[in-house]
Design a protein around this motif. Structure first.
Motif, PDB file in Angstrom:
ATOM      1  N   PRO A  12       0.699  -1.379  -0.048  1.00  0.00           N
ATOM      2  CA  PRO A  12      -0.424  -0.053   0.176  1.00  0.00           C
ATOM      3  C   PRO A  12       0.821   0.866  -0.120  1.00  0.00           C
ATOM      4  O   PRO A  12       2.361   0.985   0.782  1.00  0.00           O
ATOM      5  CB  PRO A  12      -0.627   0.075   1.461  1.00  0.00           C
ATOM      6  CG  PRO A  12      -0.323  -0.840   2.051  1.00  0.00           C
ATOM      7  CD  PRO A  12       0.434  -1.800   1.512  1.00  0.00           C
ATOM      8  N   ILE A  16      -4.207   1.167   3.769  1.00  0.00           N
ATOM      9  CA  ILE A  16      -4.240   0.084   3.675  1.00  0.00           C
ATOM     10  C   ILE A  16      -5.781  -0.573   2.876  1.00  0.00           C
ATOM     11  O   ILE A  16      -6.438  -0.471   3.312  1.00  0.00           O
ATOM     12  CB  ILE A  16      -4.445  -1.426   4.604  1.00  0.00           C
ATOM     13  CG1 ILE A  16      -2.781  -0.998   5.543  1.00  0.00           C
ATOM     14  CG2 ILE A  16      -4.377  -3.336   4.307  1.00  0.00           C
ATOM     15  CD1 ILE A  16      -2.736  -1.875   7.068  1.00  0.00           C
ATOM     16  N   CYS A  20      -5.063  -5.132  -1.381  1.00  0.00           N
ATOM     17  CA  CYS A  20      -3.471  -5.408  -1.330  1.00  0.00           C
ATOM     18  C   CYS A  20      -3.531  -7.069  -0.501  1.00  0.00           C
ATOM     19  O   CYS A  20      -2.844  -7.520  -0.289  1.00  0.00           O
ATOM     20  CB  CYS A  20      -3.225  -4.364   0.314  1.00  0.00           C
ATOM     21  SG  CYS A  20      -2.874  -2.655  -0.199  1.00  0.00           S
ATOM     22  N   ARG A  50       1.396  -2.833   9.460  1.00  0.00           N
ATOM     23  CA  ARG A  50       1.361  -2.476   8.291  1.00  0.00           C
ATOM     24  C   ARG A  50       2.934  -2.208   8.021  1.00  0.00           C
ATOM     25  O   ARG A  50       3.431  -2.185   6.629  1.00  0.00           O
ATOM     26  CB  ARG A  50       1.319  -1.054   8.835  1.00  0.00           C
ATOM     27  CG  ARG A  50       1.094   0.483   7.837  1.00  0.00           C
ATOM     28  CD  ARG A  50      -0.177  -0.493   6.388  1.00  0.00           C
ATOM     29  NE  ARG A  50       0.591   0.808   5.749  1.00  0.00           N
ATOM     30  CZ  ARG A  50       1.063   1.148   4.827  1.00  0.00           C
ATOM     31  NH1 ARG A  50       2.486   0.156   5.204  1.00  0.00           N
ATOM     32  NH2 ARG A  50       1.921   1.759   3.774  1.00  0.00           N
ATOM     33  N   ASN A 249       0.163   4.652   8.296  1.00  0.00           N
ATOM     34  CA  ASN A 249      -0.679   4.918   7.093  1.00  0.00           C
ATOM     35  C   ASN A 249      -0.210   6.067   6.559  1.00  0.00           C
ATOM     36  O   ASN A 249      -1.136   6.677   5.736  1.00  0.00           O
ATOM     37  CB  ASN A 249      -2.258   4.993   8.085  1.00  0.00           C
ATOM     38  CG  ASN A 249      -2.149   3.683   7.833  1.00  0.00           C
ATOM     39  OD1 ASN A 249      -1.847   2.497   7.216  1.00  0.00           O
ATOM     40  ND2 ASN A 249      -2.971   3.044   8.001  1.00  0.00           N
TER      41      ASN A 249
END
Length: 332
Positions: A12, A16, A20, A50, A249
């Motif tokens: 990503p 996300i 993915c 992540r 993120n």
């Protein structure tokens, strides 16, 4: 026998997204000597997942594209070619996001569901608890009477880290998101105070809760919260960098702007990676299990249902802060 697996399909950029992942059904192969077949019951859902999706260098190799996505879990052995592990034994280990895992017996740790609920072996008596234990005691080194601040205080690691600091005689102030979480941190976990960062005026309210400054900061969040706490640290303070979920993120994570406070206060900022402490896991687990049995340590966990198909949504809920305590996905 068919096995449903989740594979990493793409890396990503920022958030996300469902694409993915690739969901795949495969046949379960025959066991080789020394292997066992584990029927997975619970998966650990962690912020670190992540980071494992990225290709860059880290403390552990990234998950490769097309590989079953990495996850810790607990389950029951239903077939064994390892004389040390009998069928019916419950074990924990790196099982991956799948219904069944074929693993080497030497990579698994037996657990007892009659002693503790299985999710506890992924939380307080698993990697989360170990991270909190060694991060607080070895890196933070709290001393009786000091003020300790913990961000992500209602989460899997922060909740345990703060309780450990209380056991060591410290004043403990949590930072969490939402009134319900803050109430839980104070009323159930026994923190002295908890600041809801969503209400704003974080520095003002944190300084009121920490009138004598901050001696230890156990950080799971990073970003603005880390910057704010750095303005309140005392001389020789210890900042434990456990995580930075606020930055995971984003494609352009931000580092601390107030880092010169470390210089002014002759303070120390140090990262904690739990795998550095593998030889001492048994000792830590034994002490924390005693604290749980004595009612001194609350081993909270949050269970999401839906099995393997619910993996993506459960991971999204983790980053949205939907959990109190350890987030786990019930597979079976």
């Amino acid at each position: 026998m068919k096995n449903t697996q989740v594979l990493l399909a793409k890396r990503p950029l920022g958030e996300i997204t469902p694409d993915c992942w690739e969901y795949k059904s495969v046949d379960v192969p025959e066991l080789e000597k020394g292997q066992v077949l584990v029927e997975v019951h619970y998966l650990s859902i962690d912020p670190a997942m992540r980071g494992w999706m990225n290709a860059g260098k880290s403390y552990i190799r990234p998950v490769e594209l097309g590989e079953v996505f990495r996850a810790l879990g607990v389950g029951k052995i239903i077939a064994s070619q390892d004389d040390r592990l009998a069928v019916g034994t419950f074990v924990s280990g790196s099982v991956g996001v799948q219904e069944y895992a074929i693993l080497s017996g030497k990579d698994l740790v037996p657990v007892d569901p009659s002693f503790m609920a299985l999710p506890v072996y992924l939380g307080t008596l698993g990697m989360s608890g170990m991270t909190a234990y060694f991060g607080m005691l070895d890196t933070g080194q709290p001393k009786e009477g000091e003020t300790v601040v913990v961000s992500g205080a209602a989460g899997a690691v922060g909740s345990v880290a703060g309780q450990i600091a209380k056991l060591k005689g410290c004043r403990v102030v949590g930072i969490a998101g939402g009134a319900d979480k803050c109430r839980y941190v104070v009323e159930t976990l026994g923190f002295d105070a908890c600041i809801d960062y969503k209400e704003g005026a974080l520095r003002k309210r944190l300084s009121e809760a920490c009138p004598n400054g901050v001696d230890v900061f156990f950080d799971n969040v990073g970003g603005e919260i880390l910057d704010t706490v750095l303005t309140l640290i005392n001389k020789k303070a210890r900042i434990v960098i456990c995580g930075a979920i606020s930055q995971y993120n984003t494609s352009r994570p931000e580092g601390p702007r107030n880092y010169l406070s470390l210089l002014v206060n002759r303070a120390k900022m140090e990262g904690i990676v739990v795998f550095d402490n593998i030889p001492k896991y048994g000792e830590a687990a034994q002490e924390m299990a005693q604290w749980i049995l004595q009612g001194k340590l609350n081993a909270q966990y949050h269970v999401e249902t839906g099995g393997i198909p619910a993996f993506h949504d459960t991971l999204q809920k983790l980053f949205a802060g939907a959990n109190i305590g350890k987030m786990v996905l019930q597979v079976r």
